[in-house]
Design a protein around this motif. Structure first.
Motif, PDB file in Angstrom:
ATOM      1  N   GLN A  98      20.627  -5.869  28.387  1.00 21.87           N
ATOM      2  CA  GLN A  98      19.286  -6.298  28.795  1.00 21.87           C
ATOM      3  C   GLN A  98      18.709  -7.327  27.818  1.00 21.87           C
ATOM      4  O   GLN A  98      17.563  -7.249  27.403  1.00 21.87           O
ATOM      5  CB  GLN A  98      18.369  -5.086  28.903  1.00 21.87           C
ATOM      6  CG  GLN A  98      18.797  -4.115  30.000  1.00 21.87           C
ATOM      7  CD  GLN A  98      17.872  -2.921  30.129  1.00 21.87           C
ATOM      8  OE1 GLN A  98      17.050  -2.664  29.249  1.00 21.87           O
ATOM      9  NE2 GLN A  98      17.981  -2.202  31.242  1.00 21.87           N
ATOM     10  N   GLY A  99      19.535  -8.288  27.450  1.00 20.16           N
ATOM     11  CA  GLY A  99      19.098  -9.388  26.603  1.00 20.16           C
ATOM     12  C   GLY A  99      19.037  -9.073  25.122  1.00 20.16           C
ATOM     13  O   GLY A  99      18.630  -9.936  24.335  1.00 20.16           O
ATOM     14  N   ARG A 100      19.443  -7.893  24.709  1.00 18.36           N
ATOM     15  CA  ARG A 100      19.386  -7.526  23.293  1.00 18.36           C
ATOM     16  C   ARG A 100      20.769  -7.148  22.775  1.00 18.36           C
ATOM     17  O   ARG A 100      21.564  -6.551  23.510  1.00 18.36           O
ATOM     18  CB  ARG A 100      18.431  -6.346  23.091  1.00 18.36           C
ATOM     19  CG  ARG A 100      16.983  -6.646  23.475  1.00 18.36           C
ATOM     20  CD  ARG A 100      16.116  -5.424  23.227  1.00 18.36           C
ATOM     21  NE  ARG A 100      14.725  -5.672  23.606  1.00 18.36           N
ATOM     22  CZ  ARG A 100      13.760  -4.768  23.498  1.00 18.36           C
ATOM     23  NH1 ARG A 100      14.046  -3.538  23.042  1.00 18.36           N
ATOM     24  NH2 ARG A 100      12.527  -5.081  23.843  1.00 18.36           N
ATOM     25  N   PRO A 101      21.066  -7.468  21.510  1.00 14.15           N
ATOM     26  CA  PRO A 101      22.366  -7.090  20.937  1.00 14.15           C
ATOM     27  C   PRO A 101      22.515  -5.570  20.915  1.00 14.15           C
ATOM     28  O   PRO A 101      21.597  -4.842  20.536  1.00 14.15           O
ATOM     29  CB  PRO A 101      22.308  -7.664  19.518  1.00 14.15           C
ATOM     30  CG  PRO A 101      21.272  -8.745  19.572  1.00 14.15           C
ATOM     31  CD  PRO A 101      20.256  -8.282  20.579  1.00 14.15           C
ATOM     32  N   SER A 102      23.670  -5.107  21.330  1.00 12.82           N
ATOM     33  CA  SER A 102      23.901  -3.670  21.390  1.00 12.82           C
ATOM     34  C   SER A 102      25.400  -3.389  21.480  1.00 12.82           C
ATOM     35  O   SER A 102      26.176  -4.210  21.981  1.00 12.82           O
ATOM     36  CB  SER A 102      23.184  -3.061  22.597  1.00 12.82           C
ATOM     37  OG  SER A 102      23.498  -1.689  22.739  1.00 12.82           O
ATOM     38  N   THR A 140      25.793  -7.346  24.568  1.00 11.24           N
ATOM     39  CA  THR A 140      24.402  -7.570  24.965  1.00 11.24           C
ATOM     40  C   THR A 140      24.010  -6.584  26.058  1.00 11.24           C
ATOM     41  O   THR A 140      24.745  -6.410  27.037  1.00 11.24           O
ATOM     42  CB  THR A 140      24.204  -9.002  25.475  1.00 11.24           C
ATOM     43  OG1 THR A 140      24.582  -9.931  24.459  1.00 11.24           O
ATOM     44  CG2 THR A 140      22.734  -9.234  25.849  1.00 11.24           C
TER      45      THR A 140
END
Length: 274
Positions: free
Chosen positions: A38-42, A36
């Motif tokens: 900044q709050g996004r899957p990565s 994750t």
């Protein structure tokens, strides 16, 4: 029979719940945080953890742990064999008791002990003419880690060596086997599970150690545990705040690979212990 099994499973529920909370929740948080940004899957955190200084630190930790595990296993096994075969009960009890104490002696006190003894201004280093800074190197750290790894191997191998029956050696000798044949085809297969388990145990102990290395070498020797501590204190790039979780996940993967190598070998050799 079925009712007793049901009661046994119910009795195990509190333990399973405890494991789920203590180990399961942190593991899930670790995996989620590692992937994750900044709050996004990565995959950015994991990718970053396998590049540059982070990769160097991971390789350094694996190298250090492998060297400590192999040297500690060899030296610890020979010491355990000498103690087990000794006729002096007092020597055996003294060594095993000391091993139990030294195996749990680590962290900052261990680092201070070695720095005060063999550091730049150590008591012994001046007497033997030890080059300045030699303790604060990779091999200096190996020596310090062996201080608690060898006693731990002694404790692991002593029960296994006690399990070698004298009748096996006599039977081998009666069948014309030499000492080498006995150790190669009888003793070593019996001792293999304990030895492999000891190697894995020493590898894990050296791989996860932090306080001793931090107090002794700081950033001189790149280690992944030191990188994780640095990331947790804020030494990270913007957008990679969870890099410490990614590094921790890398450590879990390495530990899993080590166990994946050990378990098949353990199953193959465990038949000798039946």
């Amino acid at each position: 029979m079925s009712s007793s099994r049901s009661r046994g499973r119910l009795g195990a529920l509190p333990l399973l719940a405890f494991y789920a909370v203590v180990f399961g929740v942190p593991a899930v948080a670790l995996v989620v945080g590692a992937f994750t940004v900044q709050g996004r899957p990565s995959l950015a955190n994991v990718s970053q953890s396998l590049q540059g200084g982070y990769l160097t630190a991971m390789i350094g930790s694996v190298r250090l742990s492998a060297v400590v595990a192999v040297l500690g296993a060899v030296l610890g096994t020979f010491l355990a064999y000498a103690v087990v075969t000794s006729r002096f009960t007092l020597l055996r009890e003294s060594v095993l008791t000391a091993s139990g104490v030294l195996a749990n002696f680590g962290g900052v006190p261990l680092a201070f002990f070695w720095i005060a003894t063999l550091g730049n201004s150590g008591v012994v280093s001046g007497l033997i003419g030890l080059p300045s800074g030699s303790l604060y190197t990779f091999w200096g750290l190996v020596i310090v880690y062996l201080y608690f790894s060898i006693p731990l191997m002694v404790l692991s191998m002593a029960p296994a060596l006690d399990g070698l029956r004298p009748q096996w050696r006599e039977a081998a000798a009666n069948n014309g086997a030499t000492a080498w044949h006995y150790w190669r085809f009888v003793a070593l297969p019996v001792l293999a599970p304990a030895m492999l388990g000891g190697v894995v145990l020493l590898f894990g102990g050296a791989f996860s150690a932090y306080a001793t290395a931090n107090a002794m070498v700081g950033t001189v020797v790149p280690l992944v545990t030191l990188k994780i501590a640095s990331a947790l204190t804020g030494d990270v790039l913007i957008g990679h705040e969870n890099i410490a979780l990614a590094l921790s996940l890398d450590m879990v993967v390495v530990a899993g690979l080590v166990m994946a190598i050990y378990l098949p070998l353990q199953r193959r050799t465990s038949r000798w212990l039946q």
